[in-house]
Design a protein around this motif. Structure first.
Motif, short mmCIF file in Angstrom:
data_model
loop_
_atom_site.label_atom_id
_atom_site.label_comp_id
_atom_site.label_asym_id
_atom_site.label_seq_id
_atom_site.Cartn_x
_atom_site.Cartn_y
_atom_site.Cartn_z
N PHE A 184 0.92 -1.23 0.03
CA PHE A 184 -0.16 -0.03 -0.05
C PHE A 184 0.95 1.37 -0.02
CE2 PHE A 184 -2.57 3.17 2.25
CZ PHE A 184 -3.68 3.32 1.38
N TYR A 185 1.79 1.40 0.85
CA TYR A 185 2.68 2.57 0.97
C TYR A 185 3.76 2.63 -0.09
CZ TYR A 185 0.39 4.06 5.07
OH TYR A 185 -0.71 4.58 6.08
N GLY A 186 4.10 1.24 -0.60
CA GLY A 186 5.01 1.38 -1.72
C GLY A 186 4.24 1.88 -3.13
N MET A 187 2.93 1.98 -3.26
CA MET A 187 2.23 2.63 -4.11
C MET A 187 2.59 4.09 -4.12
SD MET A 187 -1.86 2.53 -4.97
CE MET A 187 -2.24 2.77 -3.07
N PHE A 188 2.38 4.83 -2.99
CA PHE A 188 2.70 6.17 -2.51
C PHE A 188 4.23 6.55 -3.17
CE2 PHE A 188 -1.28 5.72 0.23
CZ PHE A 188 -1.78 6.93 -0.25
N ILE A 189 5.09 5.59 -2.56
CA ILE A 189 6.50 5.97 -2.90
C ILE A 189 6.75 5.81 -4.41
CG2 ILE A 189 8.71 4.88 -2.47
CD1 ILE A 189 7.92 4.08 0.17
N SER A 190 6.13 4.89 -5.00
CA SER A 190 6.37 4.57 -6.47
C SER A 190 5.95 6.00 -7.31
CB SER A 190 5.52 3.56 -7.03
OG SER A 190 5.60 3.47 -8.45
N ILE A 191 4.57 6.56 -6.84
CA ILE A 191 4.12 7.76 -7.71
C ILE A 191 5.04 8.80 -7.32
CG2 ILE A 191 1.85 9.28 -7.55
CD1 ILE A 191 0.35 6.84 -7.07
N ALA A 192 5.45 8.97 -6.07
CA ALA A 192 6.27 10.28 -5.58
C ALA A 192 7.62 10.20 -6.44
CB ALA A 192 6.33 10.10 -4.23
N TRP A 193 8.21 8.76 -6.56
CA TRP A 193 9.49 8.69 -7.11
C TRP A 193 9.25 8.99 -8.68
CZ3 TRP A 193 14.38 8.68 -6.79
CH2 TRP A 193 15.09 8.01 -7.83
N ARG A 194 8.11 8.60 -9.31
CA ARG A 194 7.89 9.00 -10.81
C ARG A 194 7.52 10.45 -10.69
NH1 ARG A 194 3.48 4.73 -12.79
NH2 ARG A 194 3.75 6.01 -14.36
N ILE A 195 6.87 11.16 -9.97
CA ILE A 195 6.85 12.65 -10.09
C ILE A 195 8.05 13.24 -9.94
CG2 ILE A 195 5.77 14.74 -8.72
CD1 ILE A 195 3.53 12.73 -8.05
N LEU A 196 8.84 13.08 -9.05
CA LEU A 196 10.19 13.58 -8.96
C LEU A 196 11.25 13.39 -10.20
CD1 LEU A 196 10.74 12.84 -5.16
CD2 LEU A 196 10.24 15.01 -6.17
N ARG A 197 11.16 12.10 -10.81
CA ARG A 197 11.80 11.69 -11.77
C ARG A 197 11.31 12.18 -13.12
NH1 ARG A 197 11.20 5.96 -13.26
NH2 ARG A 197 9.64 6.58 -14.67
N THR A 198 10.18 12.68 -13.20
CA THR A 198 9.63 13.41 -14.55
C THR A 198 9.51 14.64 -14.50
OG1 THR A 198 7.30 13.43 -13.72
CG2 THR A 198 8.02 11.41 -15.10
#
Length: 131
Positions: free
Chosen positions: A53-67
């Motif tokens: 569940f919290y990995g989903m948040f981390i994944s989205i945050a990482w993708r936001i920062l990367r893009t």
């Protein structure tokens, strides 16, 4: 009562820490949710469900920062702000049942896919060369 339910949730989680007791087990056992997403996730799905569940948040945050880019139109900061708010709200409420969270995640991921595909496109001057 929140501290009481949190205590019951942690006690139940220690009996099955990895996999938990199954979906909706806390509600079935106690007749109510714990009013805390982490407690419900730990009790119901164990450490695996909590990390997913919290990995989903981390994944989205990482993708936001990367893009992130200089020509940002304001959507990425808005997505990051909403993501941060939802992550903190999960600490005091049971967000796994919220339709708005599911809709936010769906729209957020689809927008990020668009941002990522825009970044992976070749420059217009190179398109003719690469064709």
């Amino acid at each position: 009562l929140r501290s009481y339910w949190a205590k019951r949730g942690i006690e139940g989680w220690t009996a099955s820490p990895v996999f938990g007791h199954g979906v909706e087990s806390f509600r079935a056992t106690h007749g109510i949710t714990s009013h805390s997403t982490p407690i419900d996730l730990l009790y119901n799905t164990g450490v695996i469900g909590l990390f997913l569940f919290y990995g989903m948040f981390i994944s989205i945050a990482w993708r936001i920062l990367r893009t992130a880019s200089a020509d940002d139109n304001g959507l990425r900061p808005l997505l990051f702000a909403a993501l941060s708010c939802y992550a903190f709200i999960t600490l005091s409420g049971t967000m796994i049942y919220q339709t708005f969270l599911a809709v936010f995640i769906a729209f957020g991921v689809s927008l990020l896919r668009r941002f990522e595909s825009e970044q992976s496109r070749p420059e217009p001057a190179l398109q003719g060369v690469l064709s």
